[in-house]
Design an enzyme around this catalytic site. Structure first.
Site, PDB file in Angstrom:
ATOM      1  N   PRO A  14       0.794  -1.224   0.000  1.00  0.00           N
ATOM      2  CA  PRO A  14       0.000   0.000   0.000  1.00  0.00           C
ATOM      3  C   PRO A  14       0.827   1.275   0.000  1.00  0.00           C
ATOM      4  O   PRO A  14       1.863   1.365   0.657  1.00  0.00           O
ATOM      5  CB  PRO A  14      -0.816  -0.099   1.288  1.00  0.00           C
ATOM      6  N   ASN A  15       0.333   2.226  -0.768  1.00  0.00           N
ATOM      7  CA  ASN A  15       0.878   3.589  -0.864  1.00  0.00           C
ATOM      8  C   ASN A  15       2.183   3.674  -1.652  1.00  0.00           C
ATOM      9  O   ASN A  15       2.672   4.772  -1.899  1.00  0.00           O
ATOM     10  CB  ASN A  15       1.059   4.223   0.535  1.00  0.00           C
ATOM     11  N   ARG A  22       4.417  11.050  -2.659  1.00  0.00           N
ATOM     12  CA  ARG A  22       4.212  10.819  -1.234  1.00  0.00           C
ATOM     13  C   ARG A  22       5.453  11.193  -0.423  1.00  0.00           C
ATOM     14  O   ARG A  22       6.520  10.629  -0.639  1.00  0.00           O
ATOM     15  CB  ARG A  22       3.946   9.321  -1.086  1.00  0.00           C
ATOM     16  N   TYR A  27      10.681   9.469   1.127  1.00  0.00           N
ATOM     17  CA  TYR A  27      10.667   8.336   0.199  1.00  0.00           C
ATOM     18  C   TYR A  27      11.343   8.629  -1.144  1.00  0.00           C
ATOM     19  O   TYR A  27      11.464   7.735  -1.971  1.00  0.00           O
ATOM     20  CB  TYR A  27       9.221   7.878  -0.022  1.00  0.00           C
ATOM     21  N   ASN A  78       8.391  -5.163  -0.827  1.00  0.00           N
ATOM     22  CA  ASN A  78       8.186  -4.035   0.075  1.00  0.00           C
ATOM     23  C   ASN A  78       6.699  -4.035   0.391  1.00  0.00           C
ATOM     24  O   ASN A  78       5.888  -3.557  -0.416  1.00  0.00           O
ATOM     25  CB  ASN A  78       8.615  -2.709  -0.558  1.00  0.00           C
ATOM     26  N   ALA A  81       3.143  -0.633   4.847  1.00  0.00           N
ATOM     27  CA  ALA A  81       2.647  -0.716   6.225  1.00  0.00           C
ATOM     28  C   ALA A  81       2.217  -2.134   6.615  1.00  0.00           C
ATOM     29  O   ALA A  81       2.216  -2.485   7.797  1.00  0.00           O
ATOM     30  CB  ALA A  81       1.491   0.262   6.417  1.00  0.00           C
ATOM     31  N   GLU A 102      13.271  -8.725   1.893  1.00  0.00           N
ATOM     32  CA  GLU A 102      12.395  -7.638   2.357  1.00  0.00           C
ATOM     33  C   GLU A 102      13.131  -6.320   2.149  1.00  0.00           C
ATOM     34  O   GLU A 102      14.280  -6.188   2.578  1.00  0.00           O
ATOM     35  CB  GLU A 102      12.097  -7.856   3.847  1.00  0.00           C
ATOM     36  N   HIS A 104      12.935  -1.891   2.212  1.00  0.00           N
ATOM     37  CA  HIS A 104      12.263  -0.641   2.587  1.00  0.00           C
ATOM     38  C   HIS A 104      13.103   0.524   2.106  1.00  0.00           C
ATOM     39  O   HIS A 104      14.340   0.488   2.218  1.00  0.00           O
ATOM     40  CB  HIS A 104      12.089  -0.540   4.104  1.00  0.00           C
ATOM     41  N   ARG A 111      12.681   5.204  12.731  1.00  0.00           N
ATOM     42  CA  ARG A 111      11.363   5.835  12.694  1.00  0.00           C
ATOM     43  C   ARG A 111      10.506   5.397  13.886  1.00  0.00           C
ATOM     44  O   ARG A 111      11.024   4.889  14.861  1.00  0.00           O
ATOM     45  CB  ARG A 111      10.702   5.530  11.335  1.00  0.00           C
TER      46      ARG A 111
HETATM   47  C1  DQA Z   1       8.164   1.436   3.943  1.00  0.00           C
HETATM   48  C2  DQA Z   1       8.184   1.641   5.456  1.00  0.00           C
HETATM   49  C3  DQA Z   1       6.822   1.363   6.064  1.00  0.00           C
HETATM   50  O1  DQA Z   1       6.859   1.572   7.464  1.00  0.00           O
HETATM   51  C4  DQA Z   1       5.788   2.297   5.457  1.00  0.00           C
HETATM   52  O2  DQA Z   1       4.507   1.993   5.978  1.00  0.00           O
HETATM   53  C5  DQA Z   1       5.788   2.278   3.988  1.00  0.00           C
HETATM   54  C6  DQA Z   1       7.062   2.254   3.273  1.00  0.00           C
HETATM   55  C7  DQA Z   1       9.495   1.849   3.269  1.00  0.00           C
HETATM   56  O3  DQA Z   1       9.697   1.460   2.131  1.00  0.00           O
HETATM   57  O4  DQA Z   1      10.288   2.580   3.871  1.00  0.00           O
HETATM   58  O5  DQA Z   1       4.750   2.356   3.336  1.00  0.00           O
HETATM   59  O6  DQA Z   1       7.951   0.056   3.674  1.00  0.00           O
END
Ligand code: DQA
Length: 152
Positions: A14-15, A22, A27, A78, A81, A102, A104, A111
């Protein structure tokens, strides 16, 4: 070797479709399409075909992993959340026994505390966090290195 062993997945949760728009200070300015293109290009150069998938919906990610994961050698994930909440995504990966890295963009350990917990890390081959778009490139490199070692 052809078929199953040469296919990789890139899954974004998501997102992550909002990358570039964003919170760019966190990011970065790159959009998901350009990151995906770079990861695909690296994979292709190493002889792997990469299929990319993004969804904001947990169940869609579960279904994609269940189906595409059966015929793939590995995955860059990735989960956004959902990393911090999703037992369902964890279980889907275990169900198809898929090797994954994994990734990020941000260093989640710098954070909020709720981002320190991952339901995925202990079943991942490894975790890469904090290098922006480079996290994906480091991730695909590491994944392919592992797979190539296994094949030789
Ligand atoms: C994320 C880190 C997560 O905590 C966050 O919710 C994201 C992006 C990252 O790529 O840094 O959506 O996965």
């Amino acid at each position: 070797m052809a078929g199953k062993t040469m296919k990789l997945l890139l899954v974004n949760g998501p997102n992550l479709n909002m990358l570039g728009v964003r919170e760019p200070e966190k990011y970065g300015a790159d959009g998901l399409d350009s990151i995906t293109a770079l990861v695909k290009e690296y994979a292709a150069g190493q002889g792997y075909k990469l299929e990319a998938f993004q969804s904001n919906i947990e169940g869609e990610i579960v279904s994609f992993i269940q189906s595409a994961g059966m015929n793939a050698a590995g995955m860059i994930l990735n989960a956004g959340a959902y990393t911090h909440t999703s037992i369902a995504i964890r279980d889907a990966i275990l169900a198809v026994n898929l090797k994954f890295v994994e990734v990020h963009l941000t260093n989640v350990y710098k954070r909020e505390e709720f981002r320190h917990k991952s339901y995925l890390s202990d079943i991942a081959a490894g975790v890469i966090a904090g290098f922006g778009a480079d996290s994906y490139l480091l991730g695909i490199r590491a994944l392919i290195n592992i797979l190539d070692k296994e094949r030789h």
